[in-house]
Design an enzyme around this catalytic site. Structure first.
Site, PDB file in Angstrom:
ATOM      1  N   GLU A  81      -6.961  43.270  45.472  1.00 48.95           N
ATOM      2  CA  GLU A  81      -6.483  43.104  46.841  1.00 48.95           C
ATOM      3  C   GLU A  81      -7.246  42.026  47.620  1.00 48.95           C
ATOM      4  O   GLU A  81      -7.996  42.326  48.561  1.00 48.95           O
ATOM      5  CB  GLU A  81      -6.549  44.446  47.592  1.00 48.95           C
ATOM      6  CG  GLU A  81      -5.680  45.515  46.948  1.00 48.95           C
ATOM      7  CD  GLU A  81      -5.754  46.877  47.651  1.00 48.95           C
ATOM      8  OE1 GLU A  81      -6.489  47.003  48.639  1.00 48.95           O
ATOM      9  OE2 GLU A  81      -5.081  47.805  47.188  1.00 48.95           O
ATOM     10  N   GLU A  92      -1.998  50.642  41.530  1.00 54.37           N
ATOM     11  CA  GLU A  92      -2.382  51.734  42.441  1.00 54.37           C
ATOM     12  C   GLU A  92      -1.136  52.268  43.130  1.00 54.37           C
ATOM     13  O   GLU A  92      -0.255  51.501  43.535  1.00 54.37           O
ATOM     14  CB  GLU A  92      -3.333  51.255  43.553  1.00 54.37           C
ATOM     15  CG  GLU A  92      -4.735  51.000  43.114  1.00 54.37           C
ATOM     16  CD  GLU A  92      -5.644  50.585  44.284  1.00 54.37           C
ATOM     17  OE1 GLU A  92      -5.402  50.998  45.433  1.00 54.37           O
ATOM     18  OE2 GLU A  92      -6.590  49.828  44.004  1.00 54.37           O
TER      19      GLU A  92
HETATM   20  O1  IFM Z   1      -8.951  53.390  48.258  1.00 56.97           O
HETATM   21  C1  IFM Z   1      -8.214  52.216  48.342  1.00 56.97           C
HETATM   22  C2  IFM Z   1      -8.507  51.311  47.157  1.00 56.97           C
HETATM   23  O2  IFM Z   1      -9.851  51.037  47.038  1.00 56.97           O
HETATM   24  C3  IFM Z   1      -7.775  49.997  47.339  1.00 56.97           C
HETATM   25  N1  IFM Z   1      -6.371  50.211  47.586  1.00 56.97           N
HETATM   26  C4  IFM Z   1      -5.998  51.175  48.590  1.00 56.97           C
HETATM   27  C5  IFM Z   1      -6.738  52.495  48.361  1.00 56.97           C
HETATM   28  C6  IFM Z   1      -6.336  53.511  49.455  1.00 56.97           C
HETATM   29  O3  IFM Z   1      -6.662  53.010  50.704  1.00 56.97           O
END
Ligand code: IFM
Length: 456
Positions: free
Chosen positions: A165, A360
């Protein structure tokens, strides 16, 4: 009507975590501080004054955690490496104890028949790096770190995410001040974003050279923007917000350079001195667009925006609208599974990555253990069911998704929200460090076993 959605053979059913969020052991065996250690210890930055000092104590409980993954039937596990654990000075001499930790973890995963997917950078930059991502020397240090890691672990890890990210590591961290290092300077955020993208592009060939058979990608957090009306002003707000979150990262990664409309916006807002600022060197866009093997997509929600009053003179006059209260997770994020289908399809059609991994996806709900140690998290199961079904439909429509990594394996340190938000399918009692698989963990095990799910 029920309908069983089959997933492709060898689909990577996994779960994800990140080093700072779970490991603890912040100064164990020679690890130096990261920018997150510093930030979390700065009063007022994290909810309740929480820190990642102990987190889930995974640094000591890794074996137990891998046994849990095996019990839950995971086929793959996405974790991140702590750069300051491996290179306490940021560059130079590696810390053997740090490398050994990951080496043992990887061996244990492989012995459990779990595919490791390692992220090199999930935000815990060594605090010693002068200027952080504002300094182009950090990109070179990242390449050195990538080479060391690939040489040491690349005989067993073949799947790599370079940066997690970059939007969060730049915009949230250098413009909005919500994440480490906590700056609030939009111009600097663009410099940081550029160096993160460059670090990614420079690391791709280095990982390949040092790890035969490496498959490399980056993980972005794209999402769709919705407006309450289709007025010119609202659409202008959505265009800018989409440019900042999505196109600023996707366009250069897929060979288009930065989007012209956003360059104009940033110049007119004074965030860039010109559309070709000095920090962009002649060859940079070729490096950033180095072909990858897959794109990682982290998806949680959609975004609702409308035009602020000054939209005619200020392109960033974007008002963010909150989600309806009866349709959000405890993060306040709207539950919108169609947005995942939409995001996957858009990226497939517009950018054509050869392969996509959902790196994710998950939901924060605080349900805890009952007197028998059972955790009934039906709301999370509902969220996961609908999002996994959306992926299944995208695959049926031709989007090449080859894996799903549920966020998260276990409750953990949720950045500026500390331990107040629980994304895990395993509940962690942070006082005793006891692990309690939630109902969602057993539900997910069944999805994995059946290689799909029934859509109701
Ligand atoms: O916990 C985070 C992760 O580290 C990065 N993406 C979003 C998740 C939830 O906020």
């Amino acid at each position: 009507m029920t309908n069983f959605i089959h997933f492709p053979t060898n689909f990577q059913w996994g779960a994800a975590t990140a080093a700072y969020q779970i490991e603890g052991g912040i100064h164990a065996d020679g690890k130096s501080s990261s920018i997150w250690d510093v930030f979390a210890h700065t009063p007022g930055k994290i909810y309740n004054g929480d820190t990642g000092d102990a987190a889930c104590d995974h640094y000591r409980r890794w074996k137990e955690d891998v046994a849990l993954m095996k019990q839950l039937g995971l086929k793959a596990y996405r974790f991140s490496l702590s750069w300051p654990r491996i290179l306490p000075e940021g560059v130079g001499k590696p810390n053997q104890a740090g490398l050994d930790f990951y080496s043992r973890l990887i061996d244990e995963l492989l012995a459990a028949d779990i595919l490791p997917l390692a992220t090199l950078y999930h935000w815990d930059l060594p605090a010693v790096m002068p200027g952080g991502w504002l300094n182009s020397a950090t990109t070179e240090a990242f390449v050195e770190y990538s080479a060391i890691v690939a040489k040491t672990l690349g005989d067993r890890v073949k799947n790599w995410v370079t940066i997690n990210e970059p939007f969060c590591a730049s915009i949230l961290s250098y413009k909005l001040g919500m994440h480490a290092p906590g700056l609030q300077d939009p111009a600097k955020a663009l410099v940081a974003a550029h160096h993160l993208l460059l670090a990614h592009g420079l690391a791709v060939p280095v990982l390949r050279e040092n790890c035969p058979g490496a498959r490399v990608g980056i993980a972005l957090n794209p999402g769709p923007f919705y407006t309450p009306t289709r007025s010119r002003a609202d659409l202008a707000a959505a265009r800018h917000a989409d440019g900042e979150l999505n196109r600023w990262f996707l366009d250069p990664l897929y060979g288009r350079g930065y989007p012209a409309d956003m360059l104009n916006d940033y110049v007119s807002m004074g965030f860039l001195p010109s559309s070709r600022p000095d920090f962009i060197k002649p060859n940079d866009f070729d490096i950033i667009a180095t072909p990858t093997d897959f794109l990682g997509i982290n998806y949680y929600t959609r975004n609702r925006v409308m035009a602020g009053e000054e939209i005619d003179t200020n392109p960033a006059s974007v008002v963010r609208l909150s989600a309806p209260e009866d349709n959000q997770t405890e993060m306040g994020w709207e539950i919108f599974p169609f947005g995942l289908y939409e995001t996957l399809s858009r990226i497939h059609w517009e950018y054509k990555p050869g392969e996509i991994l959902v790196t994710e996806n998950g939901a924060s709900y605080s349900d805890g253990p009952d007197s028998n140690g059972n955790v009934h998290d039906d709301r999370r199961i509902g969220y996961l069911k609908d999002h996994i079904a959306a992926i299944g439909k995208a695959i049926q429509a031709g989007v090449p998704v080859t894996g799903y990594y549920l966020w998260s394996l276990m409750d953990n340190f949720e950045w500026s929200m500390g331990y107040s938000q629980r994304f895990g399918i395993v509940y962690i009692d942070f006082d005793t460090q006891m692990r309690y698989p939630k109902d969602s963990a057993f539900w997910y095990r069944q999805v994995i076993q059946q290689n799909g799910l029934t859509e109701e």
